[in-house]
Design an enzyme around this catalytic site. Structure first.
Site, short mmCIF file in Angstrom:
data_model
loop_
_atom_site.label_atom_id
_atom_site.label_comp_id
_atom_site.label_asym_id
_atom_site.label_seq_id
_atom_site.Cartn_x
_atom_site.Cartn_y
_atom_site.Cartn_z
N ASN A 71 -8.68 12.58 6.30
CA ASN A 71 -9.15 11.36 5.66
C ASN A 71 -9.24 11.52 4.15
O ASN A 71 -8.84 10.64 3.38
CB ASN A 71 -10.53 10.98 6.19
CG ASN A 71 -10.50 10.40 7.59
OD1 ASN A 71 -9.44 10.08 8.12
ND2 ASN A 71 -11.66 10.29 8.20
N ARG A 428 0.80 1.20 6.01
CA ARG A 428 0.77 2.41 5.18
C ARG A 428 1.02 3.68 5.99
O ARG A 428 0.40 3.92 7.02
CB ARG A 428 -0.57 2.52 4.45
CG ARG A 428 -0.67 3.71 3.52
CD ARG A 428 -1.89 3.62 2.65
NE ARG A 428 -1.72 2.62 1.61
CZ ARG A 428 -2.70 1.84 1.17
NH1 ARG A 428 -3.89 1.93 1.69
NH2 ARG A 428 -2.47 0.96 0.21
N HIS A 458 -0.97 -8.64 9.66
CA HIS A 458 -1.87 -7.70 10.31
C HIS A 458 -2.38 -8.23 11.65
O HIS A 458 -2.99 -7.50 12.42
CB HIS A 458 -3.04 -7.41 9.36
CG HIS A 458 -3.88 -6.24 9.75
ND1 HIS A 458 -5.19 -6.37 10.17
CD2 HIS A 458 -3.61 -4.91 9.80
CE1 HIS A 458 -5.69 -5.18 10.45
NE2 HIS A 458 -4.76 -4.28 10.24
N TYR A 491 -9.14 4.66 20.08
CA TYR A 491 -9.73 3.56 19.31
C TYR A 491 -10.40 2.58 20.26
O TYR A 491 -9.82 2.23 21.29
CB TYR A 491 -8.67 2.79 18.53
CG TYR A 491 -8.11 3.48 17.30
CD1 TYR A 491 -8.15 4.86 17.15
CD2 TYR A 491 -7.52 2.74 16.29
CE1 TYR A 491 -7.63 5.47 16.04
CE2 TYR A 491 -6.99 3.34 15.16
CZ TYR A 491 -7.04 4.71 15.04
OH TYR A 491 -6.52 5.32 13.94
N ARG A 587 -18.43 0.50 10.65
CA ARG A 587 -18.08 1.91 10.78
C ARG A 587 -17.86 2.59 9.44
O ARG A 587 -18.29 3.70 9.21
CB ARG A 587 -16.79 2.04 11.62
CG ARG A 587 -16.43 3.49 11.95
CD ARG A 587 -14.99 3.60 12.44
NE ARG A 587 -14.03 3.58 11.35
CZ ARG A 587 -12.92 2.87 11.33
NH1 ARG A 587 -12.62 2.08 12.33
NH2 ARG A 587 -12.10 2.92 10.29
N HIS A 615 -13.22 0.29 16.33
CA HIS A 615 -12.16 -0.42 15.61
C HIS A 615 -12.19 -1.93 15.83
O HIS A 615 -11.61 -2.68 15.04
CB HIS A 615 -10.79 0.14 16.04
CG HIS A 615 -9.66 -0.23 15.15
ND1 HIS A 615 -8.67 -1.12 15.53
CD2 HIS A 615 -9.36 0.15 13.88
CE1 HIS A 615 -7.80 -1.24 14.53
NE2 HIS A 615 -8.20 -0.50 13.52
#
Length: 734
Positions: A71, A428, A458, A491, A587, A615
């Site tokens: 991350n 990305r 999205h 997720y 989150r 998520h």
């Protein structure tokens, strides 16, 4: 940190004793927001803290350490890189919280220095515990003779041919070092003429970072590994023949990996291919050096890479801790989370696997990963094989290398269906993969649409148009997550299947907007960005303010990954001041500052970090009733409350109108998340967070374990019994 105006005392909920609490001054102007980048670092620190959580198995703690490191790499490659670019361009405009780019970078580097030191300390602890558990990372001096012989053979046959030793002198310019590339630098002396030289050995990314040693009879119960850079260091004399190695050290670079698309681009695919090549050669924005590297080598590397002092980080320990994920081996299931039974929606089984029949009966919500992603694949497979299905439309943002979704779409074309795929190239770090399988789809005859240059698509939408008698029925799948079979296992996301004509018309309008640029106009039940989600959320917040002022119950529950948008945050502040009770599960990034008396004291924010990555996005409004209530407005969405999601992306938000689906999402999923006291963190007014502990007399409740052991309400079928949803109890902000 917010200014402290005074102090007061209150009773501790744990001990009942009087304790001093700072009185936080009401923030004004930019101080009412917490910095986005620092909030992200706070989130990553929470992830890192799980690497110390002894309730997790040892290799799972290592996984959290690896994720935290990965991350942080991405943060520097994208977010910090953008700030470096602003500074280089002379930008001094402050963010919504009042920090200039230079001030942000200074705060980031100060924060990261503490995180990096903490990561290395955690790595040392985990490494010791792995050693005690029989999983050893060995140093060269601890190798047995037979291991040395085996490694020498491995080096000569599988590693030596791949490596390229490079001298650094006027005749040999400093080579290009790949992003995230690990390189060994050496100072060496020519044994023939005594000259001192510098050299480099870039380690190709195709080589495993941790080499698993061949098991010996005496150590069958042990797993032993050696780091690749240490293995190469053992045989430097074979790479620089005739030289004596005097000193050595490793370094690692991170490069600017953000992609900026110019709006006038004509061929989106070709433009992205060019930009991907540029990303490979982005500017170095972080240089990590081993602390044992001599000062002379440090200066050489920094000068050649043109890196300033602010981007140089000397690390004591392993460079690139994200690679430690290679040590998470299946040989030791005792050190991993116990597998759980992933359920398949029972109602579809009751209809003998006929998804269309089950959906026609009633809407179904599927709660991943507790319920299998296979149901999405089965729905699409059934559409491919059904002669009555005429058309399939699907959005693809991220998916796997050998995607069953992509394969099904190609087979649908072969079966004579009209198939349209909306492919988002701007996902990305998945851009190259998306280009590859988009071309694969085109070659198969799928109508591939790349959407907008200036907007990311999205939204997660799927449409199947089916002939049923003399009518056409449209079946829709609407999700909060990506169509990715691997991430669907870790997720937590929601999938809704519906045959609602109104929803079908709305989904079709949204897809037509992407494929044909035509404005979708007024949607019947759904909302879509960039035009409608913000307005729908703000309208509901204003309505709750009205209920509070009228003396009626007023409540808002939200679950999202990030809360950044200033307009939404200010509306929530206004709602808090009016007496609306607000509970938020966020989150990651949270720029809202909760719990400030007289300002945001009716807002509670928590973050859940656990076995699964939270998520799903869920937005709930009481509409004059206490939450949870059958009368509440409940939505699921692909959108977080961020400017990019609300203004610069195509997103979808769906109201839950079916009573069973409504109850599952509100009374079961949201209540369980709010009740969790085993893997939750309370977000504090200064942007930091603290782990939530069980209050005296309070039962332990882990939301992830609850969902693993309790079937959902919507897809459980008639015969399957289930425990009732947990009963919600508001936790005190104390």
């Amino acid at each position: 940190m917010p200014p402290v105006k005074d102090k007061k005392t209150s009773k501790s909920p744990a001990t009942g004793e009087e304790v001093e609490k700072p009185v936080i001054e009401k923030p004004v102007g930019p101080k009412r927001f917490y910095n986005r980048e620092l909030s992200w670092l706070q989130f990553n620190r929470r992830v890192l803290e799980e690497a110390k959580n002894e309730s997790h198995p040892l290799l799972e703690r290592l996984r959290f350490l690896s994720i935290s490191a990965s991350n942080l790499d991405e943060f520097y490659m994208v977010r910090a890189a953008g700030i470096y670019g602003q500074i280089a361009a002379g930008v001094t405009t402050p963010t919504q919280d009042g920090l200039t780019p230079s001030e942000q970078l200074a705060a980031i580097n100060k924060f990261v220095a503490t995180i990096v030191a903490e990561k290395q300390a955690i790595w040392r602890t985990i490494r010791d515990e792995l050693d005690q558990a029989g999983l050893q990372i060995v140093e060269p001096e601890n190798l047995t003779d037979s291991e040395r012989r085996w490694l020498e053979n491995l080096f000569l046959t599988h590693i030596f041919p791949i490596l390229t030793p490079i001298a650094v002198d006027p005749a040999h310019p400093f080579p290009f070092i790949l992003n995230k590339g690990l390189t060994i630098a050496v100072i060496m002396q020519n044994q023939a003429d005594g000259r001192t030289m510098s050299g480099l050995i870039p380690i190709p990314g195709q080589l495993e970072r941790f080499i698993r040693l061949r098991a010996e009879e005496s150590s069958e119960n042990e797993l032993r590994f050696i780091q690749m850079e240490l293995l190469i260091g053992m045989f430097l004399d074979k790479l620089f023949m005739g030289f004596e190695i005097q000193s050595k050290g490793a370094f690692r670079v991170l490069r600017d990996s953000d992609i900026e698309m110019q709006e006038e681009a004509e061929d989106l695919v070709r433009s992205y291919e060019t930009l991907l090549k540029r990303r490979r050669r982005g500017h170095v924005i972080r240089l990590e050096l081993e602390n044992r590297m001599p000062e002379k080598l440090r200066r050489l590397v920094a000068e050649e890479l043109e890196v300033g002092e602010e981007a140089i980080f000397v690390k004591e320990g392993v460079l690139g801790l994200s690679d430690t994920s290679q040590l998470i081996v299946s040989d030791r299931p005792d050190l991993l989370f116990k597998p759980f039974n992933i359920r398949f929606p029972e109602r579809i089984r009751e209809y003998n696997g006929d998804c269309f029949a089950a959906i026609s009966k009633k809407d179904i919500v599927v709660h991943h990963p507790y319920e299998s992603f296979d149901v999405v694949v089965q729905f699409l497979r059934q559409a491919v094989n059904d002669p009555n299905v005429m058309a399939i439309k699907w959005t693809l943002y991220r998916t796997s290398r050998d995607s069953p979704i992509v394969n099904a779409l190609k087979e649908a074309v072969e079966a004579g269906k009209s198939v349209t795929a909306v492919v988002e190239l701007k996902a990305r770090f998945d851009e190259a993969a998306n280009i590859r399988w988009a071309r694969d789809l085109e070659n198969a005859g799928v109508h591939v649409v790349y959407g907008f240059i200036e907007l990311k698509t999205h939204a997660k939408l799927g449409v199947v148009v089916r002939r049923e008698g003399s009518e056409l029925a449209t079946y829709c799948h609407i999700g909060t997550g990506n169509y990715h079979p691997q991430t669907a296992k870790i997720y937590t996301d929601l999938s809704i299947f519906t045959r609602s004509p109104a929803v079908a018309r709305d989904v079709t309008r949204i897809l037509n907007f992407v494929t044909g640029y035509g404005n979708p106009g007024e949607l019947e039940v759904m909302s879509a960005s960039p035009l409608g989600i913000r307005q729908r959320i703000l309208t509901h917040i204003r309505d709750e303010i009205g209920y509070a002022k009228a003396g009626r119950p007023a409540a808002i529950w939200m679950k999202m990954n990030a809360l950044v948008d200033a307009q939404i945050i200010d509306a929530l502040y206004e709602a808090s001041a009016a007496g609306v009770e607000i509970d938020i599960i966020c989150r990651g990034v949270c720029c809202l500052r909760p719990g400030i008396p007289g300002f945001s004291d009716n807002i509670r924010v928590k973050s859940i970090i656990g076995r699964f990555l939270e998520h799903a996005r869920i937005y709930c409004f009481g509409q004059g009733e206490p939450l949870p209530s059958p009368k509440a407005a409940v939505y699921i969405s692909s959108a977080d409350m961020m400017p990019r999601n609300l203004d610069r992306r195509v997103e979808a938000m769906l109201p839950l109108l079916n009573p069973t689906v409504h109850e599952q999402v509100l009374n079961q999923i949201m209540v369980a998340n709010l009740m969790d006291n085993q893997q939750s963190w309370r977000i504090l007014p200064d942007g930091s967070s603290e782990r939530i502990r069980q209050a005296p007399g309070e039962a332990a409740f882990n939301a992830h374990k609850y969902f693993m052991t309790n079937p959902s309400l919507s897809g459980r079928g008639q015969a399957l019994k289930t425990s009732p949803p947990p009963k919600f109890r508001v936790r005190s902000a104390d």
